[in-house]
Design a protein around this motif. Structure first.
Motif, short mmCIF file in Angstrom:
data_model
loop_
_atom_site.label_atom_id
_atom_site.label_comp_id
_atom_site.label_asym_id
_atom_site.label_seq_id
_atom_site.Cartn_x
_atom_site.Cartn_y
_atom_site.Cartn_z
N SER A 1 0.80 -0.87 0.16
CA SER A 1 -0.23 0.10 0.52
C SER A 1 0.67 1.46 0.16
N PRO A 2 0.25 2.90 -1.17
CA PRO A 2 1.58 3.68 -0.79
C PRO A 2 1.16 3.91 0.56
N LEU A 3 0.37 3.62 1.37
CA LEU A 3 0.46 4.04 3.33
C LEU A 3 1.68 3.64 3.63
N ALA A 4 2.62 3.03 3.45
CA ALA A 4 3.17 1.39 3.71
C ALA A 4 4.33 2.37 3.65
N ALA A 5 4.78 3.46 3.15
CA ALA A 5 5.50 4.51 3.12
C ALA A 5 5.77 5.55 4.49
N GLN A 6 4.49 5.51 5.37
CA GLN A 6 4.65 6.41 6.44
C GLN A 6 5.31 5.16 7.63
N SER A 7 4.97 5.91 8.52
CA SER A 7 5.24 5.45 10.10
C SER A 7 4.34 5.71 11.13
N HIS A 8 3.66 6.92 10.60
CA HIS A 8 2.30 7.26 11.63
C HIS A 8 1.55 8.11 10.50
N LEU B 1 1.10 1.53 11.60
CA LEU B 1 1.27 2.89 11.31
C LEU B 1 0.89 3.11 12.97
N THR B 2 1.93 4.52 13.21
CA THR B 2 1.54 4.34 14.72
C THR B 2 0.18 5.34 14.58
N LEU B 3 -0.80 6.12 15.68
CA LEU B 3 -1.31 6.85 15.49
C LEU B 3 -1.20 7.77 16.91
N PRO B 4 -1.62 8.78 17.13
CA PRO B 4 -1.80 8.99 18.36
C PRO B 4 -1.94 9.37 19.60
N GLU B 5 -1.50 9.95 20.23
CA GLU B 5 -1.63 8.81 21.22
C GLU B 5 -3.69 9.04 21.85
N ASP B 6 -3.71 10.98 21.50
CA ASP B 6 -5.50 10.80 21.98
C ASP B 6 -6.53 10.30 21.15
N GLU B 7 -6.34 9.38 19.71
CA GLU B 7 -6.86 8.44 18.45
C GLU B 7 -6.15 6.93 18.87
N SER B 8 -5.88 6.57 19.87
CA SER B 8 -5.74 4.92 20.21
C SER B 8 -5.64 4.44 21.32
N SER B 9 -6.88 5.37 21.90
CA SER B 9 -7.04 4.42 23.18
C SER B 9 -7.87 3.48 22.86
N SER B 10 -7.64 2.25 23.61
CA SER B 10 -8.56 0.66 23.70
C SER B 10 -8.29 0.31 24.82
N VAL B 11 -9.48 -0.74 25.79
CA VAL B 11 -9.89 -1.51 27.25
C VAL B 11 -9.80 -2.53 26.24
N VAL B 12 -9.03 -2.97 27.24
CA VAL B 12 -9.42 -4.84 27.41
C VAL B 12 -10.03 -4.83 28.65
N GLY B 13 -11.27 -5.99 28.90
CA GLY B 13 -11.82 -6.27 29.89
C GLY B 13 -12.02 -7.36 30.31
N LEU B 14 -12.40 -7.83 31.58
CA LEU B 14 -12.50 -9.15 32.14
C LEU B 14 -14.20 -9.58 32.27
N ILE B 15 -15.24 -10.83 31.95
CA ILE B 15 -16.16 -10.97 31.88
C ILE B 15 -16.20 -12.12 33.01
N SER B 16 -16.95 -12.40 34.02
CA SER B 16 -16.98 -13.22 35.19
C SER B 16 -18.73 -12.89 34.98
N PRO B 17 -19.09 -14.12 35.34
CA PRO B 17 -20.38 -14.62 36.59
C PRO B 17 -20.34 -13.21 37.77
N ARG B 18 -22.20 -13.19 37.80
CA ARG B 18 -21.78 -12.00 39.51
C ARG B 18 -21.32 -13.03 40.69
N ALA B 19 -22.25 -14.30 40.41
CA ALA B 19 -22.42 -15.05 41.69
C ALA B 19 -21.76 -16.61 41.10
N THR B 20 -20.57 -17.41 41.26
CA THR B 20 -20.56 -18.01 40.84
C THR B 20 -19.07 -19.20 41.52
N SER B 21 -18.49 -20.51 41.25
CA SER B 21 -18.31 -21.35 42.39
C SER B 21 -17.05 -20.85 43.33
#
Length: 302
Positions: free
Chosen positions: A177-184, A261-281
């Motif tokens: 891709s032409p974009l591959a010539a860029q780093s960000h 390609l890197t993105l500006p800090e204010d455009e690159s936030s992503s969060v991973v979450g853990l989901i689990s049962p409210r009542a469990t063993s």
């Protein structure tokens, strides 16, 4: 008949280096200890130890017996420990799901390795599931824990969602891709590009997050002619069929023809979450809390 007590006495004598020290540690008379070892030798019909006034030595037969005896005692101790875990409800299989956009990085693998050492009665069954569907799988008993890319759209009364860690986003493009010539780049600069992953109307997760970031810049991502919300999107990108905004950890799974390609800090936030049962063993609850603690101390994208 050889008793476990004789196994233990023999190992203790050898490890202590003398009958007197072993007798003190075992809280028995030295004469009684000597008698037990003699009875053991009679039972195996072999001389196991030679001794003089100052020290003991293993015979060739004694060396073999000592090695095997220690192994047997270790196996018995492990058997007791495993049995106790089962009896206390701390043994079984934990079914862990993760979305395609949550890569099981070396850092996460190291956490799981440590946890399995802490929970010797637990085994893991790891498989993939979409971020949006994992909650239903857990709520309906088909899985126990899930690693998701937030946000998820549907709310489940019996499911707990906790944020684990943040991860930066990057732009994946073909090396042709032409974009591959860029780093960000910026998200606004991607307005005219075709995306190999766009959101499903009923699902959250990474594609939903990316669409929101694009909308904040005034456009909705244009769909490529070949689409995927799985890791196979990286193969579509390598074939120069489009681009995608992906978590930085997906570099680990990328084929060689994909450039990032890197993105500006204010455009690159992503969060991973853990989901689990409210009542469990007790087992799943204890494993979950330990997992959350361990994850707080690592950088999962490493």
């Amino acid at each position: 008949m050889i008793s476990l007590k004789q196994f233990r006495y023999f190992v203790e004598v050898v490890d202590a280096g003398s009958y007197s020290r072993a007798a003190e540690k075992l809280f028995i008379a030295q004469s009684a200890l000597s008698r037990q070892i003699k009875e053991l030798e009679n039972e195996v019909q072999a001389l196991l130890l030679t001794r003089d006034a100052r020290h003991i030595e293993l015979t060739a037969a004694g060396q073999v017996f000592h090695e095997r005896a220690k192994r047997i005692l270790d196996d018995i101790e492990e058997t007791v420990r495993q049995t106790r875990h089962v009896g206390q409800g701390s043994a079984g299989i934990i079914r862990l799901l993760h979305s395609s956009s949550v890569t099981l990085t070396p850092a996460i693998g190291a956490v799981l390795h440590r946890l399995l050492a802490q929970f010797p009665g637990v085994s893991l069954d790891v498989s993939k599931g979409s971020s949006e569907n994992q909650a239903a799988d857990i709520e309906e008993g088909r899985a126990d824990l899930g690693l998701v890319r937030l946000p998820t759209l549907r709310k489940h009364a019996n499911i707990v969602v906790r944020e684990l860690y943040s991860e930066k986003l990057v732009v994946a493009v073909s090396q042709d891709s032409p974009l591959a010539a860029q780093s960000h780049t910026t998200i606004a600069a991607l307005r005219d590009e075709a995306f190999v992953s766009i959101p499903h109307k009923d699902r959250g997760g990474l594609s939903y997050l990316v669409a929101g970031l694009c909308l904040a810049q005034g456009f909705f991502p244009k769909a490529a002619r070949a689409l995927s919300r799985k890791t196979s999107q990286l193969n579509l990108i390598e074939a120069n069929l489009g681009i995608a905004i992906v978590p930085d950890s997906m570099r680990l799974a990328a084929p060689p023809g994909v450039h990032f390609l890197t993105l500006p800090e204010d455009e690159s936030s992503s969060v991973v979450g853990l989901i689990s049962p409210r009542a469990t063993s007790g087992m799943v609850a204890a494993f979950t809390e330990a997992f959350v603690r361990e994850m707080a101390a690592v950088q999962p994208s490493a």
